[in-house]
Design a protein around this motif. Sequence first.
Motif, PDB file in Angstrom:
ATOM      1  N   VAL A 170       0.860  -1.185   0.000  1.00  0.00           N
ATOM      2  CA  VAL A 170       0.000   0.000   0.000  1.00  0.00           C
ATOM      3  C   VAL A 170       0.898   1.237   0.000  1.00  0.00           C
ATOM      4  O   VAL A 170       1.897   1.301   0.711  1.00  0.00           O
ATOM      5  N   ARG A 171       0.541   2.222  -0.812  1.00  0.00           N
ATOM      6  CA  ARG A 171       1.296   3.472  -0.877  1.00  0.00           C
ATOM      7  C   ARG A 171       0.430   4.633  -0.390  1.00  0.00           C
ATOM      8  O   ARG A 171      -0.791   4.616  -0.531  1.00  0.00           O
ATOM      9  N   LEU A 172       1.104   5.633   0.138  1.00  0.00           N
ATOM     10  CA  LEU A 172       0.454   6.872   0.546  1.00  0.00           C
ATOM     11  C   LEU A 172       1.232   8.025  -0.087  1.00  0.00           C
ATOM     12  O   LEU A 172       2.458   8.112   0.076  1.00  0.00           O
ATOM     13  N   LYS A 173       0.532   8.869  -0.817  1.00  0.00           N
ATOM     14  CA  LYS A 173       1.161   9.997  -1.503  1.00  0.00           C
ATOM     15  C   LYS A 173       0.605  11.296  -0.921  1.00  0.00           C
ATOM     16  O   LYS A 173      -0.612  11.458  -0.817  1.00  0.00           O
ATOM     17  N   ALA A 174       1.510  12.201  -0.555  1.00  0.00           N
ATOM     18  CA  ALA A 174       1.098  13.442   0.084  1.00  0.00           C
ATOM     19  C   ALA A 174       1.904  14.609  -0.470  1.00  0.00           C
ATOM     20  O   ALA A 174       3.075  14.461  -0.841  1.00  0.00           O
ATOM     21  N   LEU A 175       1.275  15.785  -0.472  1.00  0.00           N
ATOM     22  CA  LEU A 175       1.914  16.982  -1.012  1.00  0.00           C
ATOM     23  C   LEU A 175       2.698  17.714   0.078  1.00  0.00           C
ATOM     24  O   LEU A 175       2.416  18.851   0.431  1.00  0.00           O
ATOM     25  N   VAL A 176       3.677  17.002   0.626  1.00  0.00           N
ATOM     26  CA  VAL A 176       4.567  17.556   1.641  1.00  0.00           C
ATOM     27  C   VAL A 176       5.978  17.084   1.336  1.00  0.00           C
ATOM     28  O   VAL A 176       6.176  16.071   0.652  1.00  0.00           O
ATOM     29  N   PRO A 177       7.019  17.764   1.849  1.00  0.00           N
ATOM     30  CA  PRO A 177       8.395  17.311   1.630  1.00  0.00           C
ATOM     31  C   PRO A 177       8.654  15.960   2.297  1.00  0.00           C
ATOM     32  O   PRO A 177       7.970  15.587   3.258  1.00  0.00           O
ATOM     33  N   PRO A 178       9.651  15.220   1.826  1.00  0.00           N
ATOM     34  CA  PRO A 178       9.949  13.906   2.400  1.00  0.00           C
ATOM     35  C   PRO A 178      10.195  13.929   3.906  1.00  0.00           C
ATOM     36  O   PRO A 178       9.714  13.045   4.633  1.00  0.00           O
ATOM     37  N   ALA A 179      10.943  14.907   4.398  1.00  0.00           N
ATOM     38  CA  ALA A 179      11.247  14.942   5.832  1.00  0.00           C
ATOM     39  C   ALA A 179       9.982  15.092   6.667  1.00  0.00           C
ATOM     40  O   ALA A 179       9.865  14.497   7.750  1.00  0.00           O
ATOM     41  N   THR A 180       9.035  15.869   6.167  1.00  0.00           N
ATOM     42  CA  THR A 180       7.773  16.054   6.900  1.00  0.00           C
ATOM     43  C   THR A 180       6.982  14.763   6.941  1.00  0.00           C
ATOM     44  O   THR A 180       6.511  14.328   8.006  1.00  0.00           O
ATOM     45  N   LEU A 181       6.821  14.115   5.778  1.00  0.00           N
ATOM     46  CA  LEU A 181       6.045  12.880   5.748  1.00  0.00           C
ATOM     47  C   LEU A 181       6.716  11.794   6.573  1.00  0.00           C
ATOM     48  O   LEU A 181       6.039  11.050   7.296  1.00  0.00           O
ATOM     49  N   ALA A 182       8.027  11.698   6.512  1.00  0.00           N
ATOM     50  CA  ALA A 182       8.744  10.668   7.270  1.00  0.00           C
ATOM     51  C   ALA A 182       8.492  10.800   8.764  1.00  0.00           C
ATOM     52  O   ALA A 182       8.367   9.791   9.477  1.00  0.00           O
ATOM     53  N   SER A 183       8.368  12.026   9.254  1.00  0.00           N
ATOM     54  CA  SER A 183       8.164  12.232  10.692  1.00  0.00           C
ATOM     55  C   SER A 183       6.764  11.856  11.137  1.00  0.00           C
ATOM     56  O   SER A 183       6.518  11.703  12.339  1.00  0.00           O
ATOM     57  N   TRP A 184       5.836  11.709  10.190  1.00  0.00           N
ATOM     58  CA  TRP A 184       4.450  11.382  10.528  1.00  0.00           C
ATOM     59  C   TRP A 184       4.120   9.899  10.391  1.00  0.00           C
ATOM     60  O   TRP A 184       3.067   9.444  10.846  1.00  0.00           O
ATOM     61  N   LEU A 185       4.976   9.125   9.736  1.00  0.00           N
ATOM     62  CA  LEU A 185       4.644   7.744   9.396  1.00  0.00           C
ATOM     63  C   LEU A 185       4.711   6.812  10.592  1.00  0.00           C
ATOM     64  O   LEU A 185       5.560   6.960  11.468  1.00  0.00           O
ATOM     65  N   ALA A 186       3.820   5.817  10.592  1.00  0.00           N
ATOM     66  CA  ALA A 186       3.864   4.761  11.601  1.00  0.00           C
ATOM     67  C   ALA A 186       4.983   3.781  11.262  1.00  0.00           C
ATOM     68  O   ALA A 186       5.478   3.747  10.129  1.00  0.00           O
ATOM     69  N   PRO A 187       5.418   2.966  12.214  1.00  0.00           N
ATOM     70  CA  PRO A 187       6.434   1.941  11.929  1.00  0.00           C
ATOM     71  C   PRO A 187       5.972   1.019  10.803  1.00  0.00           C
ATOM     72  O   PRO A 187       4.782   0.713  10.667  1.00  0.00           O
ATOM     73  N   GLY A 188       6.919   0.577   9.988  1.00  0.00           N
ATOM     74  CA  GLY A 188       6.599  -0.308   8.871  1.00  0.00           C
ATOM     75  C   GLY A 188       6.483   0.407   7.541  1.00  0.00           C
ATOM     76  O   GLY A 188       6.340  -0.241   6.502  1.00  0.00           O
ATOM     77  N   TRP A 189       6.537   1.734   7.560  1.00  0.00           N
ATOM     78  CA  TRP A 189       6.452   2.529   6.336  1.00  0.00           C
ATOM     79  C   TRP A 189       7.806   3.158   6.033  1.00  0.00           C
ATOM     80  O   TRP A 189       8.578   3.461   6.936  1.00  0.00           O
ATOM     81  N   SER A 190       8.087   3.372   4.743  1.00  0.00           N
ATOM     82  CA  SER A 190       9.352   3.980   4.333  1.00  0.00           C
ATOM     83  C   SER A 190       9.101   4.893   3.133  1.00  0.00           C
ATOM     84  O   SER A 190       8.001   4.918   2.563  1.00  0.00           O
ATOM     85  N   LEU A 191      10.135   5.647   2.766  1.00  0.00           N
ATOM     86  CA  LEU A 191      10.080   6.528   1.594  1.00  0.00           C
ATOM     87  C   LEU A 191      11.057   5.984   0.552  1.00  0.00           C
ATOM     88  O   LEU A 191      12.222   6.398   0.504  1.00  0.00           O
ATOM     89  N   PRO A 192      10.617   5.071  -0.308  1.00  0.00           N
ATOM     90  CA  PRO A 192      11.560   4.400  -1.208  1.00  0.00           C
ATOM     91  C   PRO A 192      11.967   5.207  -2.435  1.00  0.00           C
ATOM     92  O   PRO A 192      12.957   4.869  -3.088  1.00  0.00           O
TER      93      PRO A 192
END
Length: 220
Positions: A68-90
């Motif tokens: 499952v992917r999640l796409k958001a209109l924010v910079p990578p550092a912002t999205l990374a700080s919000w993600l639950a464990p098990g998610w990554s920015l590949p």
Amino acid sequence: MSFINTSEAVRAWVHGWAVSRGAAEPFSRPWGFTVDIGLPGHVMSHVLPTADEATVRALTGNAAAPGVRLKALVPPATLASWLAPGWSLPDGPGFLMSAPLRATRDHARTTLPEGYRLRTWTQADVTRAVVSTLDGARAARGQIAVTGTTAVVDKVETSPAHRRRGLGRLIMHTLADAAVVRGATVGTLAATPEGRALYEVSGWTVLAPLTSALRGADPA
């Protein structure tokens, strides 16, 4: 025609991207859209036009299948700080871009360099363009999906051995011309940092950052 706001551009991109990839019709959610893909490694995508920490934490914190992917209109550092464990920015940073679509007036922009040939064809609202060498090796490609007056450019790539010969720009102008003939007046696309430079030369502008997160495999 131009987009009134970024949310409108996201809507056009999501629907055109689904057509381009042969995915299901996007399903509207209070926070954005869900698109069922059904491919290994890409089961579905959630797209958030106006992401916030609470929504991202809720979506990624709930049980989700790998792929499952999640796409958001924010910079990578912002999205990374919000993600639950098990998610990554590949995929690294990305950008949502847009441009008015007009027929190419400069013939040189759609002239093939010597030693190449161009083929285009349209099926189910998607026009594909492929540049190949005379012996059949693929040099560059791309496609565009038209949904009314908007169109989404997708899967544009040039093989490393054939770069810096204008093939990427040729593909972009060929796709734009095909979309204009079908009634499109404005386009959107998702770009990598490398692709952004090509698109900006072709008249596209960045509307917002676009970052993709991926739910990884479950622990063994």
